[in-house]
Write an enzyme that holds these catalytic residues in place. Structure first.
Site, mmCIF file in Angstrom:
data_model
loop_
_atom_site.group_PDB
_atom_site.id
_atom_site.type_symbol
_atom_site.label_atom_id
_atom_site.label_comp_id
_atom_site.label_asym_id
_atom_site.label_seq_id
_atom_site.Cartn_x
_atom_site.Cartn_y
_atom_site.Cartn_z
ATOM 1 N N LYS A 281 0.860 -1.191 0.000
ATOM 2 C CA LYS A 281 0.000 0.000 0.000
ATOM 3 C C LYS A 281 0.898 1.245 0.000
ATOM 4 O O LYS A 281 1.815 1.349 0.800
ATOM 5 C CB LYS A 281 -0.882 -0.010 1.256
ATOM 6 C CG LYS A 281 -2.111 0.831 1.196
ATOM 7 C CD LYS A 281 -3.050 0.487 2.366
ATOM 8 C CE LYS A 281 -4.444 0.973 2.097
ATOM 9 N NZ LYS A 281 -5.422 0.469 3.071
ATOM 10 N N GLU A 366 -18.617 -5.476 11.120
ATOM 11 C CA GLU A 366 -19.530 -4.703 11.976
ATOM 12 C C GLU A 366 -20.558 -5.608 12.649
ATOM 13 O O GLU A 366 -20.927 -5.395 13.806
ATOM 14 C CB GLU A 366 -20.229 -3.625 11.155
ATOM 15 C CG GLU A 366 -19.331 -2.444 10.767
ATOM 16 C CD GLU A 366 -18.466 -2.711 9.566
ATOM 17 O OE1 GLU A 366 -18.580 -3.809 8.967
ATOM 18 O OE2 GLU A 366 -17.652 -1.846 9.212
ATOM 19 N N ARG A 394 -25.266 -2.541 8.175
ATOM 20 C CA ARG A 394 -25.170 -3.997 7.991
ATOM 21 C C ARG A 394 -25.231 -4.757 9.310
ATOM 22 O O ARG A 394 -25.307 -5.963 9.338
ATOM 23 C CB ARG A 394 -23.945 -4.391 7.195
ATOM 24 C CG ARG A 394 -22.617 -4.117 7.766
ATOM 25 C CD ARG A 394 -21.546 -4.811 6.928
ATOM 26 N NE ARG A 394 -21.725 -4.621 5.493
ATOM 27 C CZ ARG A 394 -20.776 -4.928 4.590
ATOM 28 N NH1 ARG A 394 -19.636 -5.420 4.979
ATOM 29 N NH2 ARG A 394 -20.979 -4.739 3.309
HETATM 30 C C1 LIG Z 1 -18.533 -2.337 5.696
HETATM 31 C C2 LIG Z 1 -17.378 -1.367 5.639
HETATM 32 N N1 LIG Z 1 -16.724 -1.071 6.776
HETATM 33 C C3 LIG Z 1 -15.696 -0.198 6.748
HETATM 34 C C4 LIG Z 1 -15.310 0.397 5.566
HETATM 35 C C5 LIG Z 1 -14.212 1.441 5.561
HETATM 36 N N2 LIG Z 1 -13.084 1.026 4.746
HETATM 37 C C6 LIG Z 1 -12.862 1.486 3.534
HETATM 38 S S1 LIG Z 1 -11.535 0.841 2.829
HETATM 39 C C7 LIG Z 1 -11.166 -0.039 4.235
HETATM 40 C C8 LIG Z 1 -9.960 -0.885 4.313
HETATM 41 C C9 LIG Z 1 -9.984 -1.927 3.239
HETATM 42 O O1 LIG Z 1 -8.826 -2.719 3.375
HETATM 43 P P1 LIG Z 1 -8.465 -3.692 2.181
HETATM 44 O O2 LIG Z 1 -9.667 -4.445 1.779
HETATM 45 O O3 LIG Z 1 -7.293 -4.462 2.626
HETATM 46 O O4 LIG Z 1 -8.116 -2.741 0.972
HETATM 47 P P2 LIG Z 1 -6.818 -1.808 0.786
HETATM 48 O O5 LIG Z 1 -7.250 -0.426 1.201
HETATM 49 O O6 LIG Z 1 -5.749 -2.358 1.654
HETATM 50 O O7 LIG Z 1 -6.485 -1.883 -0.671
HETATM 51 C C10 LIG Z 1 -12.135 0.151 5.186
HETATM 52 C C11 LIG Z 1 -12.131 -0.489 6.532
HETATM 53 C C12 LIG Z 1 -16.026 0.061 4.405
HETATM 54 N N3 LIG Z 1 -15.730 0.622 3.207
HETATM 55 N N4 LIG Z 1 -17.032 -0.833 4.464
HETATM 56 MG MG LIG Z 2 -5.342 -4.219 2.428
#
Ligand SMILES: Cc1ncc(C[n+]2csc(CCOP(=O)(O)OP(=O)(O)O)c2C)c(N)n1
Ligand SMILES: [Mg+2]
Ligand SMILES: CC(=O)[C@@H](O)[C@H](O)COP(=O)(O)O
Length: 644
Positions: A281, A366, A394
């Protein structure tokens, strides 16, 4: 940008040789840093998927083949390669969405930015392809963070059941969610990562052998047999293979050739296959690579050379909550905190530093977070679950059937409530005060300023036999709005001008919209319309004194930063009906539709949630009441019409 500007669609990638692809990746990285440093956005996640996305679009034929992104915040490179290179108004009104958008391109499928849904989408599309006889491919890109969401495993369970249904899952494993990814899955992925390079060696060898005449094939077969044995020997029996999903990896997600090779294998595999890509990242941008908070997950405009924010963030709702949580944590050892993979964005950093054993990061889960909170409360603690309002959607059933049914003292702190704007339709916190209205016993507080956040958070954690909710907006906290009086549990923010016995309007101001409501009252004054402005503070249940207060006015107006349908306005209307108070009511809130992305200010204006818009409409309603009233008066002078 010699190469990038020549890419108008994915097929333009086919004519580039590997060295040019590496050059293109470099061009894309500098484009992203230059563009996103100006607009803000998800810089870190997109820097991590440059090579992966190039390879995806070279191996698969979008939009015939569906390339799906989980959460969608990492789809900027996908946009650049599918004909969208004007990022000048990214996430702003009229500009590119920060997520996939069907209105923008046929290459985009999932617009929902709520995590962990992509595998469900892929399962459905793959089933449709099979039933309709299409041999198109479905590729689902999911991050390691999103893979901690329960829905992803519900989908994997279904995907694994269909051994002959082609479906490619690409795990974009950068070890980060917002924070470092947690849990057993993260540990398993880490274990798989330890075979780094092994798979690539074998893949390269196989490619060579398959091209070697005569001895190549038999030698490949021998090696293949050895590979299975070797892999089982040196890599843990991966749970994906145990599930029945072929595992390919770990692959260096920044080596285009290696990713292409793995994707080609996956493409040929006639069944579900998971390609495990290791990425970084923030890759290629030092300030992001060095960021230990969230690797520049989502940034405001920054100076591209230093990565430092262009504007110093002032006091925001989140930090007010975070500071008060720290104080509460010092005062009460039973208070614990829960986050769903968003420790810093929801303001729990200080609490976690002070009380590391009293913070639980459940991953992007969640639903589990809410049920675990019921368990924590039953175990004698008072959990505070800090979560963005939209993401609590959710966990509705868990709030209803686990927390509320069992009268658990759990406090949900909903950040980003109301219109957030720039992250599009699925990120607005516009449903919480509607869906939570139906939860028996649950109480909702909507603080209007920093003082009320502190006060109402304390009131909430004092409730031990029911769920409580404290919800507030995104960003800078508004000005302090002092009360000038109290009626029941409601703060009076403004008495009617001239101390009128029966003011025209009772203006019920919800949460952060208090400054707007005071502006509305001033505009009404200018029209000769008197009003009382009250802040109910706790909007659920409706204050017992509200119907009686309403009866002393000619019109009730409610204003909330929540959906109109089933919101506070609806609840107040029902309370008036139950009390047989026959005073007309007009409720102002967010209309029941998905809102286009844009700044909060732009979106609020677009839906008419502004002081001038509301004052104008209220003036019209009062005029109508006056007209009807004068007709009735006239009727009294002219006597009742003849009975006959
Ligand atoms: C249900 C839900 N909870 C929290 C979020 C907030 N959120 C957005 S991106 C993210 C992290 C995602 O991590 P990953 O899937 O590893 O993707 P990366 O950013 O590392 O590419 C979160 C927690 C969300 N989008 N949806
Ligand atoms: Mg990730
Ligand atoms: C994609 C996601 O869910 C978040 O990263 C989104 O960008 C909102 O986050 P902030 O409101 O903290 O910017």
């Amino acid at each position: 940008m010699a190469l990038l500007t020549r890419i108008n669609g994915p097929r333009d990638l086919d004519r580039l040789a590997q060295p040019q692809l590496v050059e293109l990746a470099a061009e894309i990285r500098s484009f992203l840093v230059d563009a996103v440093s100006k607009t803000g956005g998800h810089l870190g996640p997109n820097l991590g998927v440059v090579e992966l996305t190039i390879a995806l679009h070279r191996v698969f034929d979008s939009p015939r083949d569906r390339i799906l992104f989980d959460t969608g915040h990492q789809s900027y490179v996908h946009k650049l390669l599918t004909g969208r290179q004007d990022f000048s108004r990214l996430k702003s009104t009229g500009g590119l969405s920060g997520y996939p958008s069907r209105a923008e391109s046929a290459h985009d499928v999932i617009e929902n930015s709520h995590a962990s849904t992509v595998l469900g989408w892929a399962d459905g599309i793959a089933k449709a392809n099979e039933l309709l006889g299409r041999d198109d491919h479905v590729v689902a890109v999911i991050g390691d963070g999103a893979l901690t969401g329960g829905m992803a495993w519900e989908a994997l369970n279904n995907i694994a059941a269909a051994k002959d249904r082609p479906l490619v899952v690409v795990v974009n494993d950068n070890e980060w969610s917002y924070s470092p990814t947690i849990g057993g899955l993260a540990n398993h992925l880490a274990t798989l990562r330890t075979t780094d390079g092994y798979e690539q060696f074998l893949a390269r060898t196989r490619e060579v052998l398959e091209r070697t005449p005569l001895i190549g094939r038999p030698l490949y077969e021998t090696l293949h047999g050895a590979k299975k044995g070797l892999k089982d020997f040196i890599t843990p029996q991966g749970m994906f293979e145990d599930l029945g999903i072929k595992y390919v990896g770990p692959i260096d997600g920044h080596d285009i050739e290696a990713v292409e090779s793995a994707l080609q294998r996956a493409r040929r595999f006639h069944g579900p296959v998971l390609v495990h890509c290791i990425t970084e990242k923030g890759r290629g941008y030092t300030p992001a690579e060095r960021d230990r908070i969230d690797r520049f997950h989502g940034i405001s405009p920054i100076h591209p050379d230093t990565g430092l924010p262009l504007s110093a963030g002032g006091a925001d709702w989140t930090s007010v909550f975070g500071d008060e949580m720290l104080e509460l944590g010092k005062e009460r050892s039973d208070i614990v905190a829960i986050t769903a993979a968003m420790l810093h964005p929801v303001g729990l950093t200080k609490f976690a530093e002070a009380f590391p054993d009293r913070v639980f990061d459940v991953g992007i889960a969640e639903q589990h977070g809410a049920v675990s909170a019921a368990g924590l409360a039953t175990g004698g603690l008072h959990p505070v679950f800090a979560v963005y309002a939209t993401f609590l959607n959710r966990a509705f059933d868990q709030v209803l059937m686990d927390v509320a049914l069992h009268k658990c003292g759990v406090t949900f702190v909903l950040d980003r409530a109301g219109v957030t704007g720039s992250d599009g339709a699925s990120h607005n916190g516009m449903w919480d005060m509607s869906i939570l209205q139906v939860v028996p016993g649950l109480r909702i507080a909507a603080p209007r300023d920093a003082d009320q956040v502190r006060a109402q958070l304390r009131e909430a954690v004092a409730v031990e036999d029911a769920p409580t909710v404290v919800r507030y907006s995104k960003g800078a906290v508004g000005p302090a709005v002092p009360a000038v009086g109290r009626i029941g549990g409601m703060d009076v923010l403004r008495e009617p001008a001239g101390g009128t016995e029966q003011p025209d309007v009772l203006l019920v101001s919800v949460g952060a919209l208090a400054p707007m409501c005071l502006e509305i009252a001033a505009l009404l004054d200018a029209q000769g319309i008197t009003s009382t402005v009250v802040d109910p503070r706790w909007v659920k249940p409706v204050d017992d004194e509200l119907p009686g207060l309403a009866a002393r006015h000619r019109l009730v107006v409610t204003v909330e930063d929540n959906g109109r349908v089933g919101g506070v306005g609806s609840a107040v209307a029902q309370a008036l009906r139950d009390a047989e108070v026959d005073v007309p009511l007009r409720d102002f809130g967010i209309p029941p539709r998905f809102l286009e992305h844009g700044s909060r200010k732009d979106v609020m204006a677009a839906i008419g949630l502004t002081a001038p818009d509301i004052a104008r409409q209220v003036t019209g309603v009062v005029a109508t009441i006056d007209a009807r009233f004068s007709d009735e008066e006239a009727g009294a002078v002219l006597g009742e019409p003849d009975a006959g």
